[in-house]
Design a protein around this motif. Sequence first.
Motif, PDB file in Angstrom:
ATOM      1  N   SER A 297      12.646  96.004  66.425  1.00 24.60           N
ATOM      2  CA  SER A 297      11.482  95.641  66.035  1.00 24.60           C
ATOM      3  C   SER A 297      10.700  95.749  67.105  1.00 24.60           C
ATOM      4  CB  SER A 297      11.320  94.057  65.264  1.00 24.60           C
ATOM      5  OG  SER A 297      10.059  94.035  64.882  1.00 24.60           O
TER       6      SER A 297
ATOM      7  N   ALA B  53       7.250  98.387  67.244  1.00 22.40           N
ATOM      8  CA  ALA B  53       5.786  98.001  67.657  1.00 22.40           C
ATOM      9  C   ALA B  53       5.257  98.800  68.620  1.00 22.40           C
ATOM     10  CB  ALA B  53       5.649  96.494  68.003  1.00 22.40           C
TER      11      ALA B  53
ATOM     12  N   ALA C  21       2.379 101.722  68.895  1.00 21.59           N
ATOM     13  CA  ALA C  21       1.104 101.445  69.607  1.00 21.59           C
ATOM     14  C   ALA C  21       1.122 102.428  70.694  1.00 21.59           C
ATOM     15  CB  ALA C  21       1.289 100.005  70.386  1.00 21.59           C
TER      16      ALA C  21
ATOM     17  N   LEU D 129      -0.444 105.611  69.050  1.00 21.64           N
ATOM     18  CA  LEU D 129      -2.135 105.459  68.818  1.00 21.64           C
ATOM     19  C   LEU D 129      -2.695 105.468  70.334  1.00 21.64           C
ATOM     20  CD1 LEU D 129      -1.897 102.568  66.304  1.00 21.64           C
ATOM     21  CD2 LEU D 129      -2.893 104.942  65.891  1.00 21.64           C
ATOM     22  N   PHE D 130      -2.249 104.911  71.203  1.00 24.95           N
ATOM     23  CA  PHE D 130      -3.007 105.147  72.563  1.00 24.95           C
ATOM     24  C   PHE D 130      -3.072 106.419  73.085  1.00 24.95           C
ATOM     25  CE2 PHE D 130      -2.874 104.784  77.329  1.00 24.95           C
ATOM     26  CZ  PHE D 130      -3.727 103.998  77.325  1.00 24.95           C
TER      27      PHE D 130
ATOM     28  N   PHE E  53      -5.660 108.438  70.936  1.00 25.96           N
ATOM     29  CA  PHE E  53      -6.913 107.992  71.476  1.00 25.96           C
ATOM     30  C   PHE E  53      -7.224 108.770  72.702  1.00 25.96           C
ATOM     31  CE2 PHE E  53      -7.016 104.259  68.115  1.00 25.96           C
ATOM     32  CZ  PHE E  53      -7.872 104.705  67.784  1.00 25.96           C
TER      33      PHE E  53
ATOM     34  N   TRP F 166     -11.750  99.513  66.904  1.00 26.79           N
ATOM     35  CA  TRP F 166     -11.645 101.260  66.980  1.00 26.79           C
ATOM     36  C   TRP F 166     -12.827 101.995  66.533  1.00 26.79           C
ATOM     37  CZ3 TRP F 166      -5.724 101.289  65.379  1.00 26.79           C
ATOM     38  CH2 TRP F 166      -4.959 100.886  66.558  1.00 26.79           C
TER      39      TRP F 166
ATOM     40  N   ILE G 298      -7.108  99.543  73.870  1.00 28.75           N
ATOM     41  CA  ILE G 298      -6.160  98.587  74.198  1.00 28.75           C
ATOM     42  C   ILE G 298      -6.689  97.217  73.341  1.00 28.75           C
ATOM     43  CG2 ILE G 298      -5.062  97.285  75.833  1.00 28.75           C
ATOM     44  CD1 ILE G 298      -5.124  99.612  77.623  1.00 28.75           C
TER      45      ILE G 298
ATOM     46  N   LEU H 109      -5.517  98.008  70.227  1.00 30.71           N
ATOM     47  CA  LEU H 109      -3.908  98.195  70.059  1.00 30.71           C
ATOM     48  C   LEU H 109      -3.465  96.529  70.045  1.00 30.71           C
ATOM     49  CD1 LEU H 109      -2.797 100.677  72.516  1.00 30.71           C
ATOM     50  CD2 LEU H 109      -2.592 100.684  70.054  1.00 30.71           C
TER      51      LEU H 109
ATOM     52  N   PHE I  24      -3.528  95.390  66.802  1.00 33.47           N
ATOM     53  CA  PHE I  24      -2.874  96.210  65.882  1.00 33.47           C
ATOM     54  C   PHE I  24      -1.335  95.692  65.883  1.00 33.47           C
ATOM     55  CE2 PHE I  24       0.239  99.809  65.532  1.00 33.47           C
ATOM     56  CZ  PHE I  24       0.241 100.212  64.156  1.00 33.47           C
ATOM     57  N   ILE I  25      -0.861  95.348  66.951  1.00 33.24           N
ATOM     58  CA  ILE I  25       0.521  94.795  67.263  1.00 33.24           C
ATOM     59  C   ILE I  25       0.628  93.463  66.747  1.00 33.24           C
ATOM     60  CG2 ILE I  25       1.910  94.139  69.054  1.00 33.24           C
ATOM     61  CD1 ILE I  25       0.813  96.285  70.888  1.00 33.24           C
TER      62      ILE I  25
ATOM     63  N   TYR J 150       0.845  94.023  62.799  1.00 34.87           N
ATOM     64  CA  TYR J 150       2.398  94.185  62.432  1.00 34.87           C
ATOM     65  C   TYR J 150       3.249  93.050  62.482  1.00 34.87           C
ATOM     66  CZ  TYR J 150       7.093  95.624  63.451  1.00 34.87           C
ATOM     67  OH  TYR J 150       8.556  95.859  63.312  1.00 34.87           O
ATOM     68  N   HIS J 151       2.924  92.036  63.716  1.00 33.63           N
ATOM     69  CA  HIS J 151       4.158  91.133  63.700  1.00 33.63           C
ATOM     70  C   HIS J 151       3.636  90.118  62.707  1.00 33.63           C
ATOM     71  CE1 HIS J 151       5.232  92.903  67.716  1.00 33.63           C
ATOM     72  NE2 HIS J 151       6.444  92.672  66.944  1.00 33.63           N
TER      73      HIS J 151
END
Lengths: 255, 255
Positions: A17, A21, A25, A28-29, A32, B31, B47, B50, B53-54, B57-58
């Motif tokens: 997991s 993640a 991430a 996307l980083f 961008f 974003w 960031i 991000l 975003f992370i 997900y969790h």
Amino acid sequence: MEALSAGQFALVYNAFSFGIATFAAATLFFWFGRSQVSHHYKTAITITGLVTFIAFYHYWRIFESWTQAYQVADGVVVATGIEFNRAYRYVDWLLTVPLLLIELILVMRLSQSETVSKSLKLGGAAALMILLGYPGEVSAGIDSTRMLFGVLSMIPFLYIVYTLYSSLSDAIARQPEAVRGLIRLARNLTVVSWFFYPVVYFLPFVLRMSGGTSTAVIEVGYTIADITSKAVFGLVILAIAVRKSEVEGLTGARV
Amino acid sequence: MEALSAGQFALVYNAFSFGIATFAAATLFFWFGRSQVSHHYKTAITITGLVTFIAFYHYWRIFESWTQAYQVADGVVVATGIEFNRAYRYVDWLLTVPLLLIELILVMRLSQSETVSKSLKLGGAAALMILLGYPGEVSAGIDSTRMLFGVLSMIPFLYIVYTLYSSLSDAIARQPEAVRGLIRLARNLTVVSWFFYPVVYFLPFVLRMSGGTSTAVIEVGYTIADITSKAVFGLVILAIAVRKSEVEGLTGARV
């Protein structure tokens, strides 16, 4: 054969997991960050993000396969009979490992002919390395097969290491001074993190581990190696591209 | 052992869903906001998004795990035997907590060497803090283990607090006057919201709560703390980046 404890199951589960993640991430980083480099480096950064995107896809699949292979009820792990698909990693590497070397070549912005020839040689050797490792990895329990293909797979691996430290060193010396250190870091990070794979591959064999411990070591080890060689390596590639864009923007020169 | 009432189950369930919605919305907001800051601050805002975003997900995974761990029928909560995976939070924090400190450092736009050294020190201490908290959190029922690792985890935490109020204070004094107050707010918000985590960690221990009440307090408490330290904190970071982009756009100066 496979005696996995609840703690080992959970550790591998959480590592997968974490991989999902991290790779999502990172992708996307990088994408961008594509807007922050000059057009010469956009392809390198696109590919940097593609590598982590492909890894994200495979870690999702690996996670699903892991949860289907075992059932945990009241702290006891029971195999469902559905086999955990180890092959996802090799499918992933067959795509991403040649692309990682191509990232490094592209961000150096060599001449077109040099870019093509180095990409074919290094990318081809990387693909061969993965194809040769596969029969050994899936030969669960047969030590001689694991050993034979492991050793065969080391031949293209050592060719890649040799090339990165011989002919690529000349090319690094022609890079702008501001990024030479970072490119050497990317090259060294590749070699060090890639050495982790044969270690993980041979470790259970050498230490005579088996069952749950072997599985946990292999899966967590590969996950750490993947994150280093793809996501951390990608950060260095992005840093090189940003730095080179700045330097070249000021001077207008190629190098 | 675990006596969860239907009300407690629903409260946690709804808190998790609230978390999913909040983090998804925050990610998109950050974003979109990326286009409203100058290129110096784009990485900081990338960031910021991000991190949420992370977390999104969790929270999705945590929500799924929660609904798999319990069945509610006719107002009675029955454990299914599938364990609720508390570790998702630690997997999340291992990634996001170092990134939160890096957000704050990046938005200050210090010199390159200062950015790298502060990111490594603070980010490393944050990762250590999370790794040390994990064995305590999963030691359900064993008070001494929870206590020991909780205390060990406080050491890097206090180092971070100290650094934020000592060496970072000098750096804040060099920031443009228009944003100094906002940066202090971001710094204070970090410390105050982070103090919430050890409180939630130790509270059931101190108040001798157990079972359902303990679970509900821990899960709802962490959710509130996560939203404050990631989404609300992110809004302050975005405000700083927008303000600095305006100020520097007028003067063209670095600070």
